[in-house]
Structures are given as structure tokens and as C-alpha cells.
Write a protein that holds these residues in place. Structure first.
Motif, PDB file in Angstrom:
ATOM      1  N   ALA A   8       0.820  -1.239  -0.058  1.00  0.00           N
ATOM      2  CA  ALA A   8      -0.166   0.079   0.062  1.00  0.00           C
ATOM      3  C   ALA A   8       0.794   1.234  -0.012  1.00  0.00           C
ATOM      4  CB  ALA A   8      -1.015   0.097   1.073  1.00  0.00           C
ATOM      5  N   ILE A   9       2.217   0.880   0.443  1.00  0.00           N
ATOM      6  CA  ILE A   9       2.940   2.107   0.313  1.00  0.00           C
ATOM      7  C   ILE A   9       3.789   2.164  -0.844  1.00  0.00           C
ATOM      8  CG2 ILE A   9       5.025   3.549   1.450  1.00  0.00           C
ATOM      9  CD1 ILE A   9       3.752   2.665   4.251  1.00  0.00           C
ATOM     10  N   TRP A  10       4.541   0.918  -0.887  1.00  0.00           N
ATOM     11  CA  TRP A  10       5.771   0.812  -2.035  1.00  0.00           C
ATOM     12  C   TRP A  10       5.416   0.974  -3.418  1.00  0.00           C
ATOM     13  CZ3 TRP A  10       6.210  -4.585   0.102  1.00  0.00           C
ATOM     14  CH2 TRP A  10       5.767  -5.578  -0.886  1.00  0.00           C
ATOM     15  N   ARG A  11       3.826   0.709  -3.681  1.00  0.00           N
ATOM     16  CA  ARG A  11       3.277   0.669  -5.089  1.00  0.00           C
ATOM     17  C   ARG A  11       3.358   2.316  -5.463  1.00  0.00           C
ATOM     18  NH1 ARG A  11       3.109  -2.247  -9.038  1.00  0.00           N
ATOM     19  NH2 ARG A  11       1.263  -0.923 -10.167  1.00  0.00           N
ATOM     20  N   GLY A  12       3.559   3.092  -4.518  1.00  0.00           N
ATOM     21  CA  GLY A  12       3.467   4.719  -4.926  1.00  0.00           C
ATOM     22  C   GLY A  12       4.986   4.829  -5.675  1.00  0.00           C
ATOM     23  N   TRP A  13       6.079   3.798  -5.334  1.00  0.00           N
ATOM     24  CA  TRP A  13       7.316   4.063  -5.957  1.00  0.00           C
ATOM     25  C   TRP A  13       7.382   3.264  -7.229  1.00  0.00           C
ATOM     26  CZ3 TRP A  13       6.277   5.772  -1.162  1.00  0.00           C
ATOM     27  CH2 TRP A  13       7.026   6.744  -0.836  1.00  0.00           C
ATOM     28  N   PHE A  47      12.161  -7.392  -5.180  1.00  0.00           N
ATOM     29  CA  PHE A  47      12.620  -6.702  -4.006  1.00  0.00           C
ATOM     30  C   PHE A  47      13.908  -5.941  -4.172  1.00  0.00           C
ATOM     31  CE2 PHE A  47       9.493  -9.407  -2.360  1.00  0.00           C
ATOM     32  CZ  PHE A  47       8.965  -8.661  -1.348  1.00  0.00           C
ATOM     33  N   ALA A  48      14.603  -6.378  -5.035  1.00  0.00           N
ATOM     34  CA  ALA A  48      16.134  -5.826  -5.242  1.00  0.00           C
ATOM     35  C   ALA A  48      16.030  -4.544  -6.144  1.00  0.00           C
ATOM     36  CB  ALA A  48      17.100  -6.848  -5.662  1.00  0.00           C
ATOM     37  N   SER A  49      14.812  -4.464  -6.731  1.00  0.00           N
ATOM     38  CA  SER A  49      14.997  -3.202  -7.865  1.00  0.00           C
ATOM     39  C   SER A  49      15.162  -1.846  -6.952  1.00  0.00           C
ATOM     40  CB  SER A  49      13.332  -3.124  -8.357  1.00  0.00           C
ATOM     41  OG  SER A  49      12.480  -2.682  -7.318  1.00  0.00           O
ATOM     42  N   ARG A  50      15.590  -0.763  -7.860  1.00  0.00           N
ATOM     43  CA  ARG A  50      15.789   0.233  -7.379  1.00  0.00           C
ATOM     44  C   ARG A  50      14.485   1.411  -6.771  1.00  0.00           C
ATOM     45  NH1 ARG A  50      19.997   1.712  -4.955  1.00  0.00           N
ATOM     46  NH2 ARG A  50      18.264   2.238  -3.535  1.00  0.00           N
ATOM     47  N   GLU A  51      13.441   0.744  -7.391  1.00  0.00           N
ATOM     48  CA  GLU A  51      12.349   1.436  -6.822  1.00  0.00           C
ATOM     49  C   GLU A  51      11.934   0.760  -5.286  1.00  0.00           C
ATOM     50  OE1 GLU A  51      12.040   1.400 -11.447  1.00  0.00           O
ATOM     51  OE2 GLU A  51      12.483  -0.043  -9.811  1.00  0.00           O
ATOM     52  N   MET A  52      12.045  -0.666  -5.287  1.00  0.00           N
ATOM     53  CA  MET A  52      11.621  -1.034  -4.110  1.00  0.00           C
ATOM     54  C   MET A  52      12.603  -0.709  -2.670  1.00  0.00           C
ATOM     55  SD  MET A  52       9.548  -3.031  -2.377  1.00  0.00           S
ATOM     56  CE  MET A  52       8.827  -4.468  -3.336  1.00  0.00           C
ATOM     57  N   LYS A  53      13.978  -0.676  -3.389  1.00  0.00           N
ATOM     58  CA  LYS A  53      14.905  -0.108  -2.269  1.00  0.00           C
ATOM     59  C   LYS A  53      14.676   1.219  -1.842  1.00  0.00           C
ATOM     60  CE  LYS A  53      18.698  -3.306  -3.666  1.00  0.00           C
ATOM     61  NZ  LYS A  53      19.915  -3.614  -4.238  1.00  0.00           N
ATOM     62  N   ASP A  54      14.308   2.045  -2.794  1.00  0.00           N
ATOM     63  CA  ASP A  54      14.194   3.584  -2.460  1.00  0.00           C
ATOM     64  C   ASP A  54      12.816   3.713  -1.498  1.00  0.00           C
ATOM     65  OD1 ASP A  54      16.015   4.297  -3.882  1.00  0.00           O
ATOM     66  OD2 ASP A  54      14.954   5.195  -5.510  1.00  0.00           O
ATOM     67  N   LEU A  73      -9.206   9.511   3.068  1.00  0.00           N
ATOM     68  CA  LEU A  73      -8.790  10.112   1.975  1.00  0.00           C
ATOM     69  C   LEU A  73      -8.090   8.845   1.086  1.00  0.00           C
ATOM     70  CD1 LEU A  73      -6.249  12.912   3.482  1.00  0.00           C
ATOM     71  CD2 LEU A  73      -8.585  13.087   2.504  1.00  0.00           C
ATOM     72  N   PRO A  74      -7.699   8.875  -0.122  1.00  0.00           N
ATOM     73  CA  PRO A  74      -7.010   7.984  -1.141  1.00  0.00           C
ATOM     74  C   PRO A  74      -5.595   7.918  -0.530  1.00  0.00           C
ATOM     75  CG  PRO A  74      -8.084   9.560  -2.533  1.00  0.00           C
ATOM     76  CD  PRO A  74      -8.113  10.325  -1.209  1.00  0.00           C
ATOM     77  N   LEU A  75      -4.986   6.954  -0.739  1.00  0.00           N
ATOM     78  CA  LEU A  75      -3.569   6.779  -0.542  1.00  0.00           C
ATOM     79  C   LEU A  75      -2.883   8.039  -1.063  1.00  0.00           C
ATOM     80  CD1 LEU A  75      -2.758   3.166  -1.368  1.00  0.00           C
ATOM     81  CD2 LEU A  75      -3.245   4.053   1.017  1.00  0.00           C
ATOM     82  N   PRO A  76      -1.940   8.475  -0.381  1.00  0.00           N
ATOM     83  CA  PRO A  76      -1.083   9.623  -0.619  1.00  0.00           C
ATOM     84  C   PRO A  76      -0.152   9.331  -1.879  1.00  0.00           C
ATOM     85  CG  PRO A  76      -0.669   9.218   1.590  1.00  0.00           C
ATOM     86  CD  PRO A  76      -1.426   7.973   1.061  1.00  0.00           C
ATOM     87  N   LYS A  77       0.091  10.210  -2.612  1.00  0.00           N
ATOM     88  CA  LYS A  77       0.801  10.186  -3.985  1.00  0.00           C
ATOM     89  C   LYS A  77       2.325   9.542  -3.560  1.00  0.00           C
ATOM     90  CE  LYS A  77      -1.324  13.867  -6.623  1.00  0.00           C
ATOM     91  NZ  LYS A  77      -1.498  15.003  -7.438  1.00  0.00           N
ATOM     92  N   GLY A  78       2.982   8.896  -4.328  1.00  0.00           N
ATOM     93  CA  GLY A  78       4.421   8.423  -4.022  1.00  0.00           C
ATOM     94  C   GLY A  78       4.925   9.285  -5.480  1.00  0.00           C
ATOM     95  N   PRO A  79       6.199   8.996  -5.645  1.00  0.00           N
ATOM     96  CA  PRO A  79       7.187   9.302  -6.519  1.00  0.00           C
ATOM     97  C   PRO A  79       6.468   9.318  -8.003  1.00  0.00           C
ATOM     98  CG  PRO A  79       8.457   8.551  -5.116  1.00  0.00           C
ATOM     99  CD  PRO A  79       7.043   8.281  -4.604  1.00  0.00           C
ATOM    100  N   LYS A  80       5.864   8.172  -8.113  1.00  0.00           N
ATOM    101  CA  LYS A  80       5.286   7.601  -9.486  1.00  0.00           C
ATOM    102  C   LYS A  80       3.850   8.249  -9.654  1.00  0.00           C
ATOM    103  CE  LYS A  80       8.770   5.104 -11.044  1.00  0.00           C
ATOM    104  NZ  LYS A  80       9.483   5.523 -12.122  1.00  0.00           N
ATOM    105  N   GLY A  81       3.367   9.175  -8.667  1.00  0.00           N
ATOM    106  CA  GLY A  81       2.085   9.735  -8.687  1.00  0.00           C
ATOM    107  C   GLY A  81       0.904   9.029  -8.212  1.00  0.00           C
ATOM    108  N   ASP A  82      -0.220   9.278  -8.527  1.00  0.00           N
ATOM    109  CA  ASP A  82      -1.481   8.386  -8.051  1.00  0.00           C
ATOM    110  C   ASP A  82      -1.445   6.926  -8.349  1.00  0.00           C
ATOM    111  OD1 ASP A  82      -2.739  10.682  -7.062  1.00  0.00           O
ATOM    112  OD2 ASP A  82      -3.570  11.248  -9.077  1.00  0.00           O
TER     113      ASP A  82
END
Length: 397
Positions: free
Chosen positions: A185-190, A204-211, A263-272
């Protein structure tokens, strides 16, 4: 073949050898396993069951068998293996691939009223070769509950949410440093994923997951926003600024002594984005009353009853996915929140991670992530270790 799938298949073969599949004649009783013991949930289910029985006097009892959520799938498969399979069962989204592929479930598409109006994204997990093997009973996006007495400005991004919750608690009630999939619910925002679309490569070892995981780690140990390991905080008792949860929890706020909103889940670096928790209800193929069970499932999930159940379990029926309809059964939640969190979420969301062999994957990932929940953890190294552990499991699927 996963261990869970193998167990189910072995149980089915054993049942075939010892009992056959002869339908029971005369009065019938039905048992459906569920993982809720919530009185309001069970009260509504029993009300619908009583209405069905009134029109079907040959069905003398419909029992809802509550099994604790922790260990639910293990208990269910043990019942199947022991020759004590229920007639119907709630099935977690993470177990869907195993149950659908194992042959444990009876096809039900013909029993579902207006099956053509089911949202395709909701039925995806429960289909095989054009047939439906479980009804997507609850398709519930995660949202962000906010205690407006503790939070001034409502957050629109995860950075804002963590900053506003520092020292005030941002809780994930179902996580408890065990149920790692809730973190999606959090990491999908990345833009992170647990594994590739075909399920064979670790994410799990992707840059997106690590960030994303580094952000979560800072939220726990630096910002002191997410409660640390061993700490229990109850948002619904007014003890936290925010909670990541689903609308089925809103009933706990009926008599809340504090202001709140959803509220909807907050935006991550990748947006909604949106993440969905899902449950299906299936009929066990080896039930002696499989025909009656499928008929009851059709009744339980028809348009009228789906509208009633929408109070707790967001429906997969397009005809019911509008704020006006949902507001009738969810009076505590504002129509605009139902639109943005539930309706829009179902339209664009992805279901929490699921994979064949999820039971073994869960245990392996949970253990491999344990070193992360320390202040001085090397996040990148831990996540590389997760992939090293689950790579063989993914490749054999």
C-alpha cells in the motif's frame, strides 16, 4: 507445484478414494468458513442466510465458521486434508493462485447473477480458462484514515503524511512486522513490485523497491511516525494521526470522540495509484452439497445482497459502483471519499501480491525482512537477501 497446491491436490485425491462425490439427499446443512468474528459482519451474513433458508426449506442450516485470520489458510487446508472440508470458503487473495490451480474449487459462473457486470480487474485472480472459480466477494482498496483533531493540513503525498505523523503515529493495523504484503500500500507509490508480471523474477532488489523501503525505514526509525516493532497503537481509539486501512474498519468509528476523514492513498514519486485487498468466496468441489452451496453463493452475491454487504465488503458489480449506492450502506463515509477511495481505487488499483506457493513465499520473505526492522539496518543489503532467498521459489512456479 507449490506446497499448498500439492496439499490441496493430495487431499482431493484422498477424498476421492474414500468418499466419492455423491450428493447428499434429503435435508442439507451448509458450512462456510470466514475469517471474521465481527458481530456486525456475522449478523448481516446470518440475516441473508435466513432469507435464503426461508425459500429453500431443504437447507436446514447455514453456519458461518469463524477462523482467526492469522493461520486461516493453514486451518482451511488442514480441514480439507482431514476430510472436513467446508461447503464454501472465503479465500484470501494471496491464496487464490493455489486454490484456482489445484482443482479444489467448483466452477460457479453459471450461478452468479449477471456475471457479465463484474469488473474484470476484480475477477482476474479467480478465473481460469474462461471459468470463474470464486466470486470476488470483497474488492476493497486501501485508503488513509486521518484523525483531523491531530492533523491540521491533510496530506496529499507520503512525505507530507509522514511529516504530519511524526510523534503522532501512522499505523498499518494489519502489518505488525509480519504481513509484509500490506506494505505494498506504500511501495506501489514508488512503482515497486514484489515480482515480475509473470511471477518468475524477484522485484525486491529493484531500485524502486529499495527507495520505497528506505523511505519506510526512515518513517519508522528517523521520523518516529510509523510505530516500531512490538508497539501497538490503535487509530480507531483515537491514539494515532493516520491509519492505512479499508472501509470495513469504518464501523469502529461510529462512536468516535474525535474528528476523522478518509482519503485516497497519498501520492508517491510515481504519482497516483491504488492497492486493493481482495477476498473470494468459492465452493469446495468435494462438498457433498456443492450444488446447494453454489446456489446459496449465487443468492449471497446477487445485486440486492451485494448492495447490503457493501457496508463492509465493496462489491465487484459495476452497477453498484457509484457513490449514491455505496453511501446508502456506508453512512459514516462521505460520498466523495467513497468515490475517490473505493470506486476510483477499484478502477485503477492492483491487488496485493499473490503467487502460487504464497504460503512458503510469505514465510521466507517475512524471515528475510526481519533484519530490516532495526535502526542501523542496511536496507539495500537486506532486500538483495530477500531476492536470493525467494529466487528458487519463483523460478519453480
Amino acid at each position: 507445484m507449490s506446497r499448498l497446491t500439492a496439499l490441496i491436490v493430495a487431499a482431493l485425491l484422498a477424498l476421492t478414494a474414500c468418499s466419492g462425490s455423491t450428493a447428499q439427499s434429503g435435508p442439507k446443512t451448509l458450512r462456510m468458513t470466514v475469517w471474521t468474528a465481527n458481530e456486525a459482519h456475522l449478523g448481516l451474513l446470518n440475516e441473508i442466510a435466513a432469507e435464503y433458508r426461508a425459500a429453500h426449506p431443504d437447507v436446514t442450516e447455514i453456519k458461518f465458521d469463524s477462523i482467526p485470520a492469522d493461520g486461516y489458510t493453514t486451518t482451511l487446508t488442514t480441514q480439507i486434508a482431514g476430510g472436513n472440508a467446508p461447503d464454501l470458503a472465503w479465500i484470501l487473495e494471496e491464496s487464490a493462485p493455489d486454490f484456482v490451480s489445484s482443482g479444489a474449487l467448483a466452477p460457479i459462473k453459471a450461478e452468479i447473477e449477471q456475471a457479465g457486470e463484474l469488473v474484470p480487474s476484480a475477477t482476474k485472480l479467480w478465473e481460469k480458462d474462461g471459468e470463474l472459480f470464486a466470486y470476488p466477494f470483497s474488492t476493497s482498496p486501501f485508503g488513509l484514515f486521518v484523525n483531523t483533531d491531530l492533523v491540521g493540513q491533510l496530506p496529499s503525498t507520503w512525505e507530507q503524511a509522514v511529516a504530519a505523523s511524526a510523534g503522532k503515529n501512522l499505523v498499518l493495523p494489519d502489518f505488525k512486522y509480519q504481513n509484509w504484503a500490506v506494505l505494498s500500500a506504500i511501495w506501489r507509490g514508488w512503482g515497486a513490485n514484489a515480482w515480475s508480471e509473470d511471477g518468475r523474477s524477484c522485484g525486491f532488489a529493484s531500485r524502486e523497491m529499495k527507495d520505497a523501503m528506505a523511505f519506510i525505514h526512515r518513517a519508522i526509525f528517523t521520523a518516529k511516525a510509523i510505530p516500531g516493532p512490538g508497539t501497538t497503537v490503535d487509530f480507531f481509539a483515537g491514539n494515532a494521526a493516520m491509519a492505512v486501512s479499508q472501509i470495513s474498519r469504518a464501523g469502529a468509528l461510529k462512536d468516535a470522540k474525535f474528528g476523522w476523514t478518509l482519503l485516497p492513498l497519498p501520492k508517491g514519486p510515481k504519482g497516483d495509484y491504488a492497492v486493493i485487498g481482495q477476498a473470494g468466496v468459492g465452493v469446495l468441489k468435494r462438498s457433498k452439497n456443492a450444488e446447494a452451496a453454489a446456489d446459496f453463493l449465487g443468492f449471497l452475491t446477487n445485486a440486492a445482497n451485494s448492495a447490503k454487504l457493501a457496508q463492509f465488503f465493496p462489491p465487484a458489480r459495476s452497477s453498484l459502483l457509484n457513490a449514491e449506492t455505496l453511501a446508502k450502506s456506508n453512512p459514516l463515509i462521505k460520498p466523495e471519499a467513497l468515490q475517490s477511495v473505493v470506486i476510483d481505487g477499484i478502477g485503477k488499483g492492483v491487488v496485493k501480491p499473490s503467487h502460487q506457493g504464497q504460503e512458503e513465499l510469505n514465510q521466507t520473505i517475512r524471515a528475510a525482512l526481519d533484519p530490516m526492522w532495526k535502526p542501523d539496518a542496511d536496507v539495500d543489503s537486506v532486500l538483495d537477501g530477500v531476492c536470493a532467498k525467494i529466487k528458487p521459489l519463483l523460478e519453480r512456479s
